[in-house]
Design an enzyme around this catalytic site. Structure first.
Site, PDB file in Angstrom:
ATOM      1  N   MET A 187      60.464  27.962   1.519  1.00  0.00           N
ATOM      2  CA  MET A 187      61.393  27.178   2.317  1.00  0.00           C
ATOM      3  C   MET A 187      62.798  27.758   2.350  1.00  0.00           C
ATOM      4  SD  MET A 187      61.103  23.190   1.902  1.00  0.00           S
ATOM      5  CE  MET A 187      60.571  23.756   0.262  1.00  0.00           C
ATOM      6  N   PRO A 188      63.003  28.919   1.670  1.00  0.00           N
ATOM      7  CA  PRO A 188      64.376  29.454   1.667  1.00  0.00           C
ATOM      8  C   PRO A 188      64.802  29.887   3.069  1.00  0.00           C
ATOM      9  CG  PRO A 188      63.007  30.536   0.014  1.00  0.00           C
ATOM     10  CD  PRO A 188      62.077  29.767   0.899  1.00  0.00           C
ATOM     11  N   TYR A 189      66.124  29.978   3.201  1.00  0.00           N
ATOM     12  CA  TYR A 189      66.724  30.474   4.441  1.00  0.00           C
ATOM     13  C   TYR A 189      67.652  31.619   4.046  1.00  0.00           C
ATOM     14  CZ  TYR A 189      69.895  30.670   8.441  1.00  0.00           C
ATOM     15  OH  TYR A 189      70.655  31.105   9.509  1.00  0.00           O
ATOM     16  N   VAL A 249      62.498  31.702   5.987  1.00  0.00           N
ATOM     17  CA  VAL A 249      63.116  32.102   7.252  1.00  0.00           C
ATOM     18  C   VAL A 249      64.189  33.153   6.968  1.00  0.00           C
ATOM     19  CG1 VAL A 249      64.547  31.294   9.178  1.00  0.00           C
ATOM     20  CG2 VAL A 249      62.661  29.870   8.330  1.00  0.00           C
TER      21      VAL A 249
END
Lengths: 67, 67, 67, 67, 67, 67
Positions: free
Chosen positions: C1-3, C41
């Site tokens: 879920m990191p950006y 992402v």
């Protein structure tokens, strides 16, 4: 796949309000652009009022004046 | 001169892990684009799970369901 | 879920190089923090050299001096 | 209407210093581009030294070496 | 006073769709947190598909596979 | 080591004006916080008026009304 970053002053938003922001922003991207909600990311940043300025002064100062 | 911003949920990343993210992201820019590591900046933001949403709900809620 | 947001000057990075940045940054989050690559992402911003400053001057000016 | 985001390491900036950053950044946009200060937003992010890297290592490590 | 940044891939969003994103995000902040719409800023960034990665590969590559 | 991101609408800022923003923002960090200008990064993002909203509508629409 969109990424939405909501920046607000840290003034007591509750978990329930933040959940509504996440749900509402995701729904907006689905409705307007047909995006997939499963890969839509929403990140909320809460910023101290000393660290947020508008009109050349901090929100801390504005709040003291009643604005 | 690149600037890399890594945003993750605040779930206990250690100083050692964050050092590895900084080292790895810098190295990536050096290897792929020949950037100068001395002016490559990496900033890690750790975000509360209440403040991170995906699929229209917060990570807090997802973690409670075991996701 | 990191950006992950990678910001570089617009100086001819190829599609192949950008693909390597995406692949490498995603792999870094998987290796260091055990993140799920499917929801990681990576967004690359290419910025005109007139719009990027370091040392108080634009990269355009620095490049003309051979830096 | 501009938005200015100033990111610095968290190393004891005072409220007074942050007020000067807000005032100065707003004034800069007014002077250079004729922007309206009333809708100019300045947000300061203070980042832990473990989470800020340059030259492939964290500021925490650099500070220990006296840099 | 909130600041909302919506980042999407550049795949033909129309001016009308972008106007709806601006209107909807502003309305969300008003409804959930009682924010003043007159100082709520929404900025949309459209990013080339070569520059947006998910699952370790660019959206350009994913689109070619029909994803 | 600070990172300053200035986001403005794309309405004809010249290279000379952007150079003044870079110089001024860097100087501000030097004067207020004693930062090293050599590692102070300033990035200017120019955003289309269709993509910038305030008061729930785009700057494009506001400009047409003379605002």
């Amino acid at each position: 796949m969109p990424y939405v970053n909501i920046r607000i002053t840290r003034e007591g938003a509750t978990s329930e309000q933040k959940a509504r922001l996440i749900q509402g922003a995701t729904q907006l991207l689905v409705e307007v652009l047909g995006k997939n909600p499963q890969t839509t990311v929403v990140v909320i940043d809460e910023v101290d009022t000393d660290n947020w300025g508008i009109g050349g002064e901090s929100v801390t100062v504005r709040r003291k004046r009643g604005q």
